[in-house]
Design an enzyme around this catalytic site. Structure first.
Site, short mmCIF file in Angstrom:
data_model
loop_
_atom_site.label_atom_id
_atom_site.label_comp_id
_atom_site.label_asym_id
_atom_site.label_seq_id
_atom_site.Cartn_x
_atom_site.Cartn_y
_atom_site.Cartn_z
N ASP A 197 0.94 -1.17 0.06
CA ASP A 197 0.09 0.01 -0.06
C ASP A 197 0.95 1.27 0.09
O ASP A 197 1.98 1.19 0.13
CB ASP A 197 -0.84 0.08 1.35
CG ASP A 197 -1.71 1.22 1.21
OD1 ASP A 197 -2.55 1.45 0.24
OD2 ASP A 197 -1.75 1.78 2.42
N ASP A 221 -0.43 5.35 0.79
CA ASP A 221 -0.94 6.04 1.86
C ASP A 221 -0.75 5.62 3.18
O ASP A 221 -1.65 4.61 3.34
CB ASP A 221 -2.07 6.91 1.50
CG ASP A 221 -1.98 7.72 0.19
OD1 ASP A 221 -1.38 8.34 0.25
OD2 ASP A 221 -2.85 7.24 -0.71
N ASP A 238 -1.74 -0.74 5.85
CA ASP A 238 -2.10 -0.11 7.23
C ASP A 238 -3.42 -0.19 7.89
O ASP A 238 -3.62 0.65 8.76
CB ASP A 238 -1.28 1.20 7.03
CG ASP A 238 -2.42 2.41 6.31
OD1 ASP A 238 -2.87 1.75 5.17
OD2 ASP A 238 -2.61 3.38 6.53
#
Length: 242
Positions: free
Chosen positions: A22, A24, A194
């Site tokens: 990922d 961001d 995240d």
């Protein structure tokens, strides 16, 4: 894999052929960029701006969701009931989306920073022979320049944004399509993210998933998410193996 460590990955580097990472909140802290672009968009529309802490809770489901959420929140703060707030946000969305894209492209990466340990972690994965792909809900036109600006583009064979496929994470389709593009089986492709969006997508796609303990998880404790492991830094992927 232990729910609190990456030991099985460290001890068995042959378990994976690829990793999907990922952007961001996982590799780059982009909250500053989001805050500047969203608030400049709101100012263009003559609306009240939002604090960074509020914007952080809206990150993770794509830029379109971010803009609609921001517009809806402002409308609700002005006293509009939920249906009216949504209707007002939808009516403002096209103009807001255009202004947001304008501002985000102008400042992309200027208020963002690579998280500590990311370079070491990505290099460790590459050194073990894993193919890497970056998969984000951020539009591709934002993601690729940002990775290049921060010197991370060279780690990834493929970069797919939220507009690359018909659906975004947490739908499993983007992960399945990325595995297909890499020529890898989901069971041998590690998802690193995240948030619950990454974990839910990975579970549905059949990919093992590890989450970082920082980043943006909609204000919820990340360790409460169903994942195979957690790391405080991607540098833990480079930890020596016994």
């Amino acid at each position: 894999m232990s729910p609190s460590s990456l030991n099985s990955i460290d001890f068995d580097p042959t378990r994976f052929d690829a990793a999907i990472v990922d952007l961001d909140g996982t590799t780059i802290d982009t909250l500053g960029d989001f805050a500047v672009a969203v608030n400049r968009m709101l100012e263009d529309l003559g609306l009240a701006t939002l604090p960074r802490e509020r914007i952080e809770l809206m990150i993770g489901k794509g830029s379109e969701h971010l803009i609609l959420s921001a517009l809806q929140y402002v409308a609700a703060a002005d006293g509009a009931e939920a249906p009216a707030a949504l209707a007002r946000a939808q009516a403002q969305f096209e103009r807001g989306w255009e202004r947001y894209q304008h501002h985000y492209l102008a400042i992309n990466g200027q208020h963002a920073a690579v998280y500590p340990g990311v370079v070491e972690g990505l290099q460790a994965l590459r050194d073990r022979g894993l193919k890497l792909a970056c998969l984000t809900n951020k539009p591709t036109a934002f993601a690729k320049p940002l990775l290049a600006e921060k010197g991370l583009d060279g780690f990834f064979e493929l970069v797919f944004g939220g507009d690359a496929f018909e659906r975004k994470k947490p739908d499993p389709l983007p992960l399945l399509k990325t595995c297909e593009a890499l020529g890898m089986q989901p069971a041998r492709t590690l998802m690193i993210g995240d948030s619950s969006n990454d974990a839910r997508a990975a579970r549905a796609a059949g990919c093992p998933v590890v989450l970082v303990t920082y980043g943006y998880n909609h204000g919820e404790p990340v360790r409460a998410v169903d994942a195979d492991g957690f790391v405080d830094s991607l540098a833990e992927l480079a930890a020596p193996r016994d």
